[in-house]
Enzyme design. Structure first.
Site, PDB file in Angstrom:
ATOM      1  N   ALA A  16      83.101 -55.896 -64.799  1.00  0.00           N
ATOM      2  CA  ALA A  16      82.913 -54.928 -65.875  1.00  0.00           C
ATOM      3  C   ALA A  16      84.294 -54.635 -66.446  1.00  0.00           C
ATOM      4  O   ALA A  16      84.824 -53.535 -66.323  1.00  0.00           O
ATOM      5  CB  ALA A  16      82.248 -53.652 -65.366  1.00  0.00           C
ATOM      6  N   CYS A  53      78.027 -59.054 -74.334  1.00  0.00           N
ATOM      7  CA  CYS A  53      78.820 -58.397 -73.291  1.00  0.00           C
ATOM      8  C   CYS A  53      78.029 -57.212 -72.753  1.00  0.00           C
ATOM      9  O   CYS A  53      77.689 -56.302 -73.504  1.00  0.00           O
ATOM     10  CB  CYS A  53      80.168 -57.906 -73.821  1.00  0.00           C
ATOM     11  SG  CYS A  53      81.064 -56.990 -72.548  1.00  0.00           S
TER      12      CYS A  53
END
Lengths: 268, 304
Positions: free
Chosen positions: B71, B131
C-alpha cells in the site's frame, strides 16, 4: 552492491533466539561499511514461500577472508529459515546495501558512545571494531530485557568500557539505556559522537533525552521493505524538518538505514 | 536471422516481451546499477501524477503466503520532476519507455498524459485505473465501465502515443471493463493490477499495513491473472501486456499462451534483482526446447 553466492561456515546460538551466521563470500571484494545490510534470499528455486528477502545488517566483515557475519534474532518465518542453515549450505546475498555509519567522520582522539538495545547490537559491533582500529575511544551501553537475552558483551569489551543494563536487573544495572546514560554521565562519561541501534521506543526515548545536546548522534533504523534498493518506496520516512533542502521522502534502504538523529521522524 | 523474442504490441515493436511492472522498478535508476536496461523490451515507470505524492503511512508492505501486500499509495515526485530528471535519464539508457499515469480527476490524467506522451523515448502510456491504495482516483476509475471509458477517451484525445489501460482484477466482470475501454479507443490493455487484500498481526490485533488493506502481488496471484487474461483475450482484439506473479521464463510463456503479447515482471524483481535479464537469456533455450521458432507464435495459442 551485487548479488553474491555465499557458503555458511558456521552457525551458532548466542541466546535462545539469537544466532550468528558466518558466511564465506569469495566474490565479495567491495567495501562493506558498518551499518550497511544484505538482503538474504529465503525463497528457493523450488519454493516461493516465504517470498521476500530479509534485510539483515552486517555484524562483522573480514575483507581479507571475504567472511561476512550476521547476528539474527529468530522472530518470524524468514529468520527461522535462516536459523536452520548449516555449514556447507549456500545462500544468495544481495548487498551491501544502504548508507552506513560515517566511520571516517571520527578521528583518533574522538570519543564514541555506542548505545545498543537487544538485536540492535550487531551493526554497532562492526562499527566499534572499525572505530577502535582508527584510534577512536569507544564506550558502549548494551541494553537487554534480561540476562538470558544478553550477548556480545565480551566482544564489545575488547574496544573499551561496557555498561550493561537490563529491564529486570538480572545483569548489570536495572533500567534502560537512557537511565544508564544518565548514571554514567554523572560518573564522568564523556563522548563526542553517539551511535545507536535498537527498538523504536528506545530510539524515541534517546531522541527526547538528547534533544538540544548538540553532539551528533547517528541511529540505524529498521522498516519493512521489499526491494532494499530504493525502487519500491516501501520504507519511506519523513524528514523531521520539512523545510530542509532534502525535504522529499527518505528511504530507510537507500538513504539510511543510518540517519543523523533528528534528520527523520522516528515512527512506524 | 530473425529475433525469436521480437513481439508486436499493436503498432509498437519490441525486441523482447519483458518489461518491469509499474511500481516495482522505480524510474529504472536503481536497477541500472545492476545491469544494462537496454536488455529489456521496455521499462514501465512508477505511476506519475500531476503533483508530488507522499503516499501512505508505513508499514507499506507485508509478506503473505507466496506473495506480498503493498500500500505504497502512488508515492512519486510529480510530473515536473519526472519530466525534468527521471525520463531524460531513462531515455539516455536507450530503452523504450512506457509511462504509467494516475490522478484524482479526469483533468489530472489529461494534464499528465498530454505532457509525458511528448517526452523523448516515451512509446506508450499505461493508464492506471486500478491502484487499490488511494482514496481518490486510482481504482475508482477502473471499476465501472462507463467511468473507465470516459477517462480512456479523454486521455486518448491528448496522448501522442498509444494508450494501454491497466485493469483492476477487483471487479465482478473484467471483460465488461475491457470491452468498454476498447470501444473508447484504447490501444491496448495491461492486466492485472493487484488484488485487494488484508494481512493481520494476531498479537497486536491490528492490520500489518498502516493503510489496513493493500494490493496482493507475487506468485500467489498468477492463476487469477492467467484466467483474466484468457477471458479478456477471447473477448477483445487489443494487444495485452500480462502481469501477475511472473517469476520465470516458463511463466512468461504461460502468460503468452493465455493471450499476452508482452509481459511485466513485478514482485519477482524484489526476490531476484537480476531476474529480468536472466529470463531474457533463458527464453531462447526454452523456446527451442518447446520447438517454437518465434515467441509471438505462442500469443493466445492456449488450446482449450
Amino acid at each position: 552492491m551485487n548479488k553474491y553466492l555465499g557458503t555458511i561456515l558456521n552457525s551458532a546460538r548466542l541466546t535462545s533466539n539469537v544466532f550468528k551466521l558466518v558466511v564465506s563470500v569469495p566474490e565479495l571484494t567491495e567495501n562493506v561499511t558498518p551499518g550497511q545490510f544484505c538482503q538474504i534470499r529465503i525463497a528457493t528455486e523450488l519454493s516461493h514461500d516465504p517470498l521476500l528477502r530479509r534485510p539483515i545488517s552486517v555484524a562483522d566483515y573480514d575483507p581479507t577472508r571475504q567472511k561476512l557475519t550476521f547476528i539474527i534474532r529468530e522472530s518470524g518465518r524468514g529468520t527461522k529459515f535462516l536459523a536452520r542453515l548449516v555449514p556447507g549450505q549456500q545462500i544468495d546475498l544481495f548487498g551491501p546495501l544502504g548508507t552506513g555509519f560515517p566511520v571516517h567522520r571520527l578521528v583518533k582522539g574522538d570519543r564514541a558512545l555506542l548505545i545498543a538495545g537487544g538485536i540492535g547490537a550487531p551493526p554497532l559491533y562492526y562499527l566499534a571494531r572499525q572505530l577502535h582500529a582508527n584510534g577512536v575511544e569507544c564506550a558502549t551501553i548494551l541494553g537487554f530485557r534480561s540476562h538470558s537475552e544478553s550477548f556480545l558483551i565480551d566482544e564489545f569489551s575488547q574496544f573499551g568500557p561496557v555498561r550493561v543494563v537490563t529491564d529486570d536487573g538480572t545483569l548489570g544495572s536495572c533500567g534502560n539505556v537512557c537511565t544508564e546514560i544518565t548514571a554514567w554521565t554523572s560518573e564522568g562519561l564523556d563522548w563526542t559522537h553517539g551511535f545507536a541501534c535498537g527498538p523504536l521506543p528506545m530510539l524515541q526515548a534517546l531522541q527526547a533525552q538528547l534533544a538540544g545536546d548538540g553532539r551528533p548522534v547517528w541511529v540505524s533504523l529498521e522498516k519493512r521493505m521489499a526491494c532494499g534498493l530504493g525502487a519500491c518506496a516501501a520504507c519511506t520516512c519523513r524528514p523531521a524538518n520539512p523545510n530542509s533542502t532534502a525535504s522529499g521522502p527518505r528511504l530507510v534502504c537507500k538513504d539510511g538505514p543510518v540517519f543523523l538523529l533528528g534528520e527523520v521522524e522516528l515512527g512506524e | 536471422m530473425n529475433n525469436p523474442l521480437a513481439v508486436k504490441l499493436g503498432s509498437i515493436q519490441l525486441k523482447n516481451p519483458i518489461m518491469p511492472a509499474s511500481g516495482c522498478f522505480g524510474f529504472g535508476q536503481e536497477f541500472a546499477q545492476l545491469y544494462d536496461l537496454k536488455q529489456l523490451g521496455a521499462v514501465v515507470v512508477k505511476a506519475v501524477t500531476l503533483r508530488p505524492i507522499w503516499g501512505n503511512p508505513t508499514p507499506r508492505v507485508a509478506e503473505t503466503p507466496g506473495g506480498m501486500l503493498n500500500a505504497i499509495g502512488l508515492q512519486n515526485p510529480g510530473l515536473d520532476v519526472v519530466c525534468r530528471e527521471k525520463l531524460p535519464w531513462l531515455a539516455e539508457q536507450d530503452v523504450p519507455i512506457i509511462v504509467n499515469i494516475a490522478g484524482e480527476t479526469v483533468a489530472d490524467y489529461v494534464a499528465v498524459a498530454e505532457t509525458v506522451s511528448r517526452q523523448t523515448g516515451v512509446i506508450a502510456l499505461e493508464l492506471n485505473i486500478s491502484c487499490p491504495n488511494v482514496q481518490k482516483g486510482g481504482m475508482a476509475f477502473g471499476t465501472s465501465p462507463e467511468t473507465a471509458a470516459e477517462l480512456t477517451r479523454a486521455v486518448k484525445a491528448v496522448s501522442s502515443v498509444p494508450v494501454f489501460v491497466k485493469l483492476s482484477p477487483n471487479v465482478t466482470d473484467i471483460v465488461e471493463i475491457a470491452q468498454a475501454v476498447e470501444a473508447a479507443g484504447a490501444d491496448g490493455l495491461s492486466l492485472i493490477n493487484t488484488l485487494l487484500g488484508l494481512a493481520i498481526d494476531l498479537r497486536k490485533r491490528r492490520p500489518i499495513l498502516a493503510n489496513v488493506t493493500g494490493g496482493l502481488s507475487g506468485p500467489a496471484i498468477k492463476p487469477v491473472a492467467l484466467r483474466m487474461i484468457h477471458q479478456v483475450y477471447r473477448a477483445v482484439a487489443l494487444p495485452i501486456i500480462g502481469m501477475g506473479g511472473i517469476s520465470s521464463a516458463e511463466d512468461v510463456l504461460e502468460f503468452m499462451l493465455a493471450g499476452a503479447s508482452a509481459v511485466a515482471v513485478g514482485t519477482a524483481n524484489f526476490v531476484d534483482p537480476l531476474i529480468m535479464p536472466r529470463i531474457i537469456n533463458q527464453l531462447p533455450g526454452l523456446l527451442a526446447e518447446l520447438g517454437v521458432n518465434s515467441i509471438s507464435e505462442l500469443i493466445g495459442a492456449l488450446e482449450v
